[in-house]
Design a protein around this motif. Sequence first.
Motif, PDB file in Angstrom:
ATOM      1  N   THR A  26       0.834  -1.208   0.000  1.00  0.00           N
ATOM      2  CA  THR A  26       0.000   0.000   0.000  1.00  0.00           C
ATOM      3  C   THR A  26       0.867   1.256   0.000  1.00  0.00           C
ATOM      4  O   THR A  26       0.609   2.215  -0.736  1.00  0.00           O
ATOM      5  CB  THR A  26      -0.921   0.022   1.234  1.00  0.00           C
ATOM      6  N   GLN A  27       1.932   1.222   0.806  1.00  0.00           N
ATOM      7  CA  GLN A  27       2.829   2.367   0.892  1.00  0.00           C
ATOM      8  C   GLN A  27       3.567   2.598  -0.430  1.00  0.00           C
ATOM      9  O   GLN A  27       3.777   3.740  -0.853  1.00  0.00           O
ATOM     10  CB  GLN A  27       3.841   2.153   2.017  1.00  0.00           C
ATOM     11  N   LYS A  28       3.935   1.506  -1.082  1.00  0.00           N
ATOM     12  CA  LYS A  28       4.695   1.608  -2.325  1.00  0.00           C
ATOM     13  C   LYS A  28       3.893   2.270  -3.437  1.00  0.00           C
ATOM     14  O   LYS A  28       4.452   2.842  -4.380  1.00  0.00           O
ATOM     15  CB  LYS A  28       5.148   0.209  -2.767  1.00  0.00           C
ATOM     16  N   LYS A  29       2.570   2.215  -3.348  1.00  0.00           N
ATOM     17  CA  LYS A  29       1.712   2.821  -4.367  1.00  0.00           C
ATOM     18  C   LYS A  29       1.704   4.346  -4.268  1.00  0.00           C
ATOM     19  O   LYS A  29       1.297   5.019  -5.220  1.00  0.00           O
ATOM     20  CB  LYS A  29       0.276   2.284  -4.216  1.00  0.00           C
ATOM     21  N   ARG A  30       2.139   4.863  -3.134  1.00  0.00           N
ATOM     22  CA  ARG A  30       2.206   6.312  -2.965  1.00  0.00           C
ATOM     23  C   ARG A  30       3.394   6.868  -3.727  1.00  0.00           C
ATOM     24  O   ARG A  30       4.461   6.270  -3.762  1.00  0.00           O
ATOM     25  CB  ARG A  30       2.291   6.664  -1.478  1.00  0.00           C
ATOM     26  N   GLU A  31       3.218   8.001  -4.342  1.00  0.00           N
ATOM     27  CA  GLU A  31       4.222   8.592  -5.232  1.00  0.00           C
ATOM     28  C   GLU A  31       5.589   8.712  -4.582  1.00  0.00           C
ATOM     29  O   GLU A  31       6.619   8.393  -5.187  1.00  0.00           O
ATOM     30  CB  GLU A  31       3.737   9.982  -5.685  1.00  0.00           C
ATOM     31  N   GLU A  32       5.627   9.173  -3.321  1.00  0.00           N
ATOM     32  CA  GLU A  32       6.914   9.425  -2.672  1.00  0.00           C
ATOM     33  C   GLU A  32       7.687   8.160  -2.305  1.00  0.00           C
ATOM     34  O   GLU A  32       8.869   8.220  -1.943  1.00  0.00           O
ATOM     35  CB  GLU A  32       6.719  10.282  -1.403  1.00  0.00           C
ATOM     36  N   PHE A  33       7.030   6.994  -2.416  1.00  0.00           N
ATOM     37  CA  PHE A  33       7.714   5.742  -2.053  1.00  0.00           C
ATOM     38  C   PHE A  33       7.931   4.804  -3.243  1.00  0.00           C
ATOM     39  O   PHE A  33       8.412   3.690  -3.068  1.00  0.00           O
ATOM     40  CB  PHE A  33       6.903   4.999  -0.980  1.00  0.00           C
ATOM     41  N   LYS A  34       7.613   5.246  -4.429  1.00  0.00           N
ATOM     42  CA  LYS A  34       7.691   4.366  -5.597  1.00  0.00           C
ATOM     43  C   LYS A  34       9.102   3.865  -5.880  1.00  0.00           C
ATOM     44  O   LYS A  34       9.290   2.766  -6.397  1.00  0.00           O
ATOM     45  CB  LYS A  34       7.131   5.090  -6.828  1.00  0.00           C
ATOM     46  N   ASP A  35      10.090   4.661  -5.568  1.00  0.00           N
ATOM     47  CA  ASP A  35      11.479   4.273  -5.861  1.00  0.00           C
ATOM     48  C   ASP A  35      12.158   3.561  -4.698  1.00  0.00           C
ATOM     49  O   ASP A  35      13.330   3.182  -4.794  1.00  0.00           O
ATOM     50  CB  ASP A  35      12.289   5.524  -6.234  1.00  0.00           C
ATOM     51  N   GLU A  36      11.428   3.375  -3.605  1.00  0.00           N
ATOM     52  CA  GLU A  36      12.009   2.701  -2.438  1.00  0.00           C
ATOM     53  C   GLU A  36      12.101   1.190  -2.674  1.00  0.00           C
ATOM     54  O   GLU A  36      11.208   0.579  -3.256  1.00  0.00           O
ATOM     55  CB  GLU A  36      11.145   2.956  -1.200  1.00  0.00           C
ATOM     56  N   GLU A  37      13.202   0.585  -2.209  1.00  0.00           N
ATOM     57  CA  GLU A  37      13.353  -0.862  -2.324  1.00  0.00           C
ATOM     58  C   GLU A  37      12.464  -1.559  -1.294  1.00  0.00           C
ATOM     59  O   GLU A  37      12.257  -1.059  -0.195  1.00  0.00           O
ATOM     60  CB  GLU A  37      14.811  -1.268  -2.087  1.00  0.00           C
ATOM     61  N   LYS A  38      11.963  -2.722  -1.698  1.00  0.00           N
ATOM     62  CA  LYS A  38      11.110  -3.478  -0.802  1.00  0.00           C
ATOM     63  C   LYS A  38      11.921  -4.038   0.356  1.00  0.00           C
ATOM     64  O   LYS A  38      12.989  -4.622   0.161  1.00  0.00           O
ATOM     65  CB  LYS A  38      10.431  -4.624  -1.560  1.00  0.00           C
ATOM     66  N   VAL A  39      11.416  -3.872   1.566  1.00  0.00           N
ATOM     67  CA  VAL A  39      12.116  -4.330   2.768  1.00  0.00           C
ATOM     68  C   VAL A  39      11.761  -5.778   3.070  1.00  0.00           C
ATOM     69  O   VAL A  39      10.608  -6.189   2.913  1.00  0.00           O
ATOM     70  CB  VAL A  39      11.741  -3.438   3.975  1.00  0.00           C
ATOM     71  N   ASP A  40      12.757  -6.555   3.476  1.00  0.00           N
ATOM     72  CA  ASP A  40      12.509  -7.930   3.901  1.00  0.00           C
ATOM     73  C   ASP A  40      11.794  -7.887   5.252  1.00  0.00           C
ATOM     74  O   ASP A  40      12.292  -7.282   6.204  1.00  0.00           O
ATOM     75  CB  ASP A  40      13.835  -8.684   4.025  1.00  0.00           C
ATOM     76  N   VAL A  41      10.626  -8.521   5.323  1.00  0.00           N
ATOM     77  CA  VAL A  41       9.839  -8.493   6.551  1.00  0.00           C
ATOM     78  C   VAL A  41      10.650  -8.981   7.743  1.00  0.00           C
ATOM     79  O   VAL A  41      10.501  -8.480   8.862  1.00  0.00           O
ATOM     80  CB  VAL A  41       8.562  -9.357   6.388  1.00  0.00           C
ATOM     81  N   LYS A  42      11.514  -9.949   7.524  1.00  0.00           N
ATOM     82  CA  LYS A  42      12.307 -10.522   8.615  1.00  0.00           C
ATOM     83  C   LYS A  42      13.236  -9.489   9.246  1.00  0.00           C
ATOM     84  O   LYS A  42      13.690  -9.663  10.383  1.00  0.00           O
ATOM     85  CB  LYS A  42      13.118 -11.723   8.121  1.00  0.00           C
ATOM     86  N   SER A  43      13.551  -8.416   8.502  1.00  0.00           N
ATOM     87  CA  SER A  43      14.471  -7.398   9.014  1.00  0.00           C
ATOM     88  C   SER A  43      13.755  -6.345   9.858  1.00  0.00           C
ATOM     89  O   SER A  43      14.397  -5.524  10.510  1.00  0.00           O
ATOM     90  CB  SER A  43      15.193  -6.704   7.852  1.00  0.00           C
ATOM     91  N   LEU A  44      12.436  -6.354   9.848  1.00  0.00           N
ATOM     92  CA  LEU A  44      11.681  -5.378  10.620  1.00  0.00           C
ATOM     93  C   LEU A  44      11.838  -5.627  12.114  1.00  0.00           C
ATOM     94  O   LEU A  44      11.811  -6.765  12.570  1.00  0.00           O
ATOM     95  CB  LEU A  44      10.193  -5.435  10.256  1.00  0.00           C
ATOM     96  N   ASP A  45      12.017  -4.560  12.854  1.00  0.00           N
ATOM     97  CA  ASP A  45      12.105  -4.651  14.310  1.00  0.00           C
ATOM     98  C   ASP A  45      10.864  -3.977  14.882  1.00  0.00           C
ATOM     99  O   ASP A  45      10.712  -2.751  14.824  1.00  0.00           O
ATOM    100  CB  ASP A  45      13.364  -3.951  14.815  1.00  0.00           C
ATOM    101  N   ILE A  46       9.962  -4.789  15.421  1.00  0.00           N
ATOM    102  CA  ILE A  46       8.690  -4.274  15.923  1.00  0.00           C
ATOM    103  C   ILE A  46       8.888  -3.209  16.978  1.00  0.00           C
ATOM    104  O   ILE A  46       8.070  -2.305  17.141  1.00  0.00           O
ATOM    105  CB  ILE A  46       7.828  -5.428  16.458  1.00  0.00           C
ATOM    106  N   ARG A  47      10.007  -3.275  17.701  1.00  0.00           N
ATOM    107  CA  ARG A  47      10.263  -2.295  18.747  1.00  0.00           C
ATOM    108  C   ARG A  47      10.339  -0.873  18.189  1.00  0.00           C
ATOM    109  O   ARG A  47      10.070   0.099  18.897  1.00  0.00           O
ATOM    110  CB  ARG A  47      11.576  -2.640  19.481  1.00  0.00           C
ATOM    111  N   ASN A  48      10.680  -0.760  16.907  1.00  0.00           N
ATOM    112  CA  ASN A  48      10.765   0.567  16.283  1.00  0.00           C
ATOM    113  C   ASN A  48       9.405   1.157  15.969  1.00  0.00           C
ATOM    114  O   ASN A  48       9.290   2.334  15.632  1.00  0.00           O
ATOM    115  CB  ASN A  48      11.583   0.489  14.995  1.00  0.00           C
TER     116      ASN A  48
END
Length: 240
Positions: A216-238
């Motif tokens: 959903t975020q990637k569909k927004r204009e300002e995030f179109k060029d962002e690389e997809k993040v590996d879910v496993k790298s996400l830290d919920i504490r953040n």
Amino acid sequence: MALASRLLSKSKKLCGGQILLQREHAIPVRFFAKEAAPTVLKGDEMLKNIFLEVKKKFETAMGILRKEKITIDPDNAAAVEQYAKVMKTVREKADLFSESQRIQYTIQTRTQGIPDARTYLLTLKEIRVRRGLTDELGAEAMMMDALEKIEKEIKKPLMRNDKKGMALLMSEFDKINTKLGIRREDLPKYEEQLELKIAKAQLEELKKDALEAMETQKKREEFKDEEKVDVKSLDIRNFI
């Protein structure tokens, strides 16, 4: 915050049929808190106390989630075990209850006052189906067959206050348990296995939610060029 809150609210229930079917005597617990001695309170004071109790539990749980590392990787056994360990700590510190204890409460409230064994067993089946539990061992059918056998012997419907008839039924149930390799003393082990399966299912849901959010975020204009993040790298504490 939304992702972290989901950790406290999501609870997939599956593969716990043997626990549900083996719990003849349920422990009286509330859905989210240990039973306390009833106190007569007036409206506003009661609401205030409920709010403060829930607030305290939520803050305790969030405090633990801010410290513990959770890896959103449902295919990694170590990640699933760690997640289950964290959620167990949350339940213990925040005075919450496990899925098996919630099942016990449901059984107690739904079966209270049921006079006959057949309706009791059918109610257990209904509870299992509604909670999304599976009877992988086929124990339900065996238990109903055992009931049919006893009712043919006594030539009448088996009532739960019929001590002699219920003793015969329990004896048949013991034979079924032996056949299936189920022992009452192993219930804690079954409950632990259930909690691991629930932990895996919750991580799968969190992974799905995270991927959908990123799409959903990637569909927004300002995030179109962002690389997809590996879910496993996400830290919920953040996100808390």
